[in-house]
Design a protein around this motif. Structure first.
Motif, short mmCIF file in Angstrom:
data_model
loop_
_atom_site.label_atom_id
_atom_site.label_comp_id
_atom_site.label_asym_id
_atom_site.label_seq_id
_atom_site.Cartn_x
_atom_site.Cartn_y
_atom_site.Cartn_z
N PRO A 111 16.02 -1.06 -6.95
CA PRO A 111 14.77 -0.03 -7.73
C PRO A 111 13.52 -0.38 -7.25
CG PRO A 111 16.72 -0.71 -9.31
CD PRO A 111 16.93 -1.44 -8.04
N LEU A 112 13.26 -1.57 -7.16
CA LEU A 112 11.70 -1.89 -6.96
C LEU A 112 11.36 -1.73 -5.41
CD1 LEU A 112 9.09 -3.42 -8.14
CD2 LEU A 112 10.03 -5.48 -6.77
N THR A 113 12.30 -1.79 -4.77
CA THR A 113 11.91 -1.44 -3.17
C THR A 113 11.70 0.01 -2.92
OG1 THR A 113 12.97 -3.34 -2.41
CG2 THR A 113 12.46 -1.67 -0.83
N CYS A 114 12.86 0.80 -3.74
CA CYS A 114 12.79 2.13 -3.61
C CYS A 114 11.35 2.79 -4.21
CB CYS A 114 13.92 2.84 -4.13
SG CYS A 114 15.55 2.46 -3.09
N LEU A 115 11.03 2.19 -5.25
CA LEU A 115 9.82 2.97 -6.20
C LEU A 115 8.69 2.41 -5.38
CD1 LEU A 115 9.32 4.56 -8.61
CD2 LEU A 115 9.22 2.31 -9.73
N ALA A 116 8.54 1.21 -4.88
CA ALA A 116 7.38 0.80 -4.32
C ALA A 116 7.20 1.47 -2.93
CB ALA A 116 7.38 -0.75 -4.04
N ARG A 117 8.14 1.67 -2.13
CA ARG A 117 8.00 2.21 -0.87
C ARG A 117 7.61 3.74 -0.97
NH1 ARG A 117 11.04 0.30 4.04
NH2 ARG A 117 11.53 -1.36 2.87
N THR A 118 8.18 4.42 -1.88
CA THR A 118 7.86 5.83 -2.07
C THR A 118 6.29 5.84 -2.77
OG1 THR A 118 10.09 6.37 -2.68
CG2 THR A 118 8.65 7.98 -3.21
N ALA A 119 5.99 4.97 -3.39
CA ALA A 119 4.45 5.30 -3.61
C ALA A 119 3.37 4.94 -2.69
CB ALA A 119 4.19 4.10 -4.90
N TYR A 120 4.02 3.96 -1.90
CA TYR A 120 3.21 3.35 -0.79
C TYR A 120 3.14 4.77 0.32
CZ TYR A 120 2.18 1.42 3.84
OH TYR A 120 1.55 1.12 5.06
N TRP A 121 4.24 5.43 0.73
CA TRP A 121 4.29 6.56 1.82
C TRP A 121 3.55 7.70 1.18
CZ3 TRP A 121 3.33 5.00 6.42
CH2 TRP A 121 4.03 4.08 6.89
N GLU A 122 3.97 7.98 0.00
CA GLU A 122 3.47 9.30 -0.47
C GLU A 122 2.00 9.32 -0.87
OE1 GLU A 122 5.11 11.94 -0.32
OE2 GLU A 122 7.29 11.25 -0.18
N ALA A 123 1.50 8.14 -1.11
CA ALA A 123 0.10 8.22 -1.87
C ALA A 123 -0.74 7.08 -1.60
CB ALA A 123 0.09 8.45 -2.98
N LYS A 124 -0.35 6.11 -0.41
CA LYS A 124 -1.13 4.90 -0.17
C LYS A 124 -2.72 5.32 0.01
CE LYS A 124 0.29 4.89 4.80
NZ LYS A 124 -1.11 4.86 5.37
#
Length: 217
Positions: A92-105
């Protein structure tokens, strides 16, 4: 080298023991364009499309559930999960962090936090997959999908360590229930450069950076 999930769990469980033994050894020394999430492309009547967007995906089988992270997750323990953003999406942590990064870094802390909360809101909604990785990968690896970074055909590995470290900390706080939702419960968002028809029948909840957020009316 990417640690397996089992190895990372061992590391998470042993970190407190290592911290308790500090006296035995010295401590360690201290590009891409926006890939904004959009629901499937416009087609047919906007109301029908909006209704289809909130149809349940149903439970998604997967190797992990939220309890596997032994919440609340500490900052030190969080480092064990995909610290460089190069590993598979298997927790869960990786999926959530990677999505936040790529969608809104490029949107700063609040922008990434908003995206992370959309994922969390979907997990809790009962209308989408029941796991964080299930929400992120829903729709498959080819368009149309739910999060464009996942299905745009480009590499998904992190290329900037500082924004990803911030995204991982944001994800940790969201999972721990330590983060305020700036989207006010949004389940959808789109880039301000587009105006999809489904947005007309949903309730707008916030505009944060280059994204507008919505929830069903």
């Amino acid at each position: 080298m990417t640690l397996s999930f089992a190895a990372r769990l061992v590391l998470v469980l042993t970190l407190p023991l290592l911290a308790a033994c500090e006296t035995l050894a010295p401590p360690d020394p201290d590009a891409r364009a926006s890939r904004a999430q959009t629901p499937p492309p416009d087609e047919g009547d906007a109301a029908d499309l909006a209704e289809s967007l909130v149809e349940p995906f149903g439970p998604v089988d997967g190797p992990l559930v939220l309890d596997d992270l032994f919440l609340p997750l500490s900052k030190n323990a969080a480092v064990a999960f995909d610290p460089a953003g190069q590993g598979p999406l298997d927790d869960p942590l990786t999926c959530l962090a990677r999505t936040a990064y790529w969608e809104a870094k490029g949107e700063g802390e609040k922008g990434m936090r908003a995206v992370a909360h959309v994922v969390a809101n979907r997990v809790r909604s009962g209308r989408f997959p029941e796991t964080y990785c299930g929400v992120v990968t829903a729709g498959g690896s080819e368009p149309p999908c739910q999060f464009s970074w996942w299905c745009d055909g480009r590499p998904d590995e992190v290329i900037e360590s500082a924004p990803y470290a911030e995204a991982r900390e944001i994800a940790r706080k969201v999972l721990n229930g330590e983060s305020e939702d700036p989207t006010k419960g949004a389940l959808f968002f789109h880039n301000t450069k587009v105006s999809p028809s489904w947005s007309k029948v949903f309730r707008r909840t916030a505009r944060i950076g280059g994204h507008i957020f919505y929830r069903p009316a």
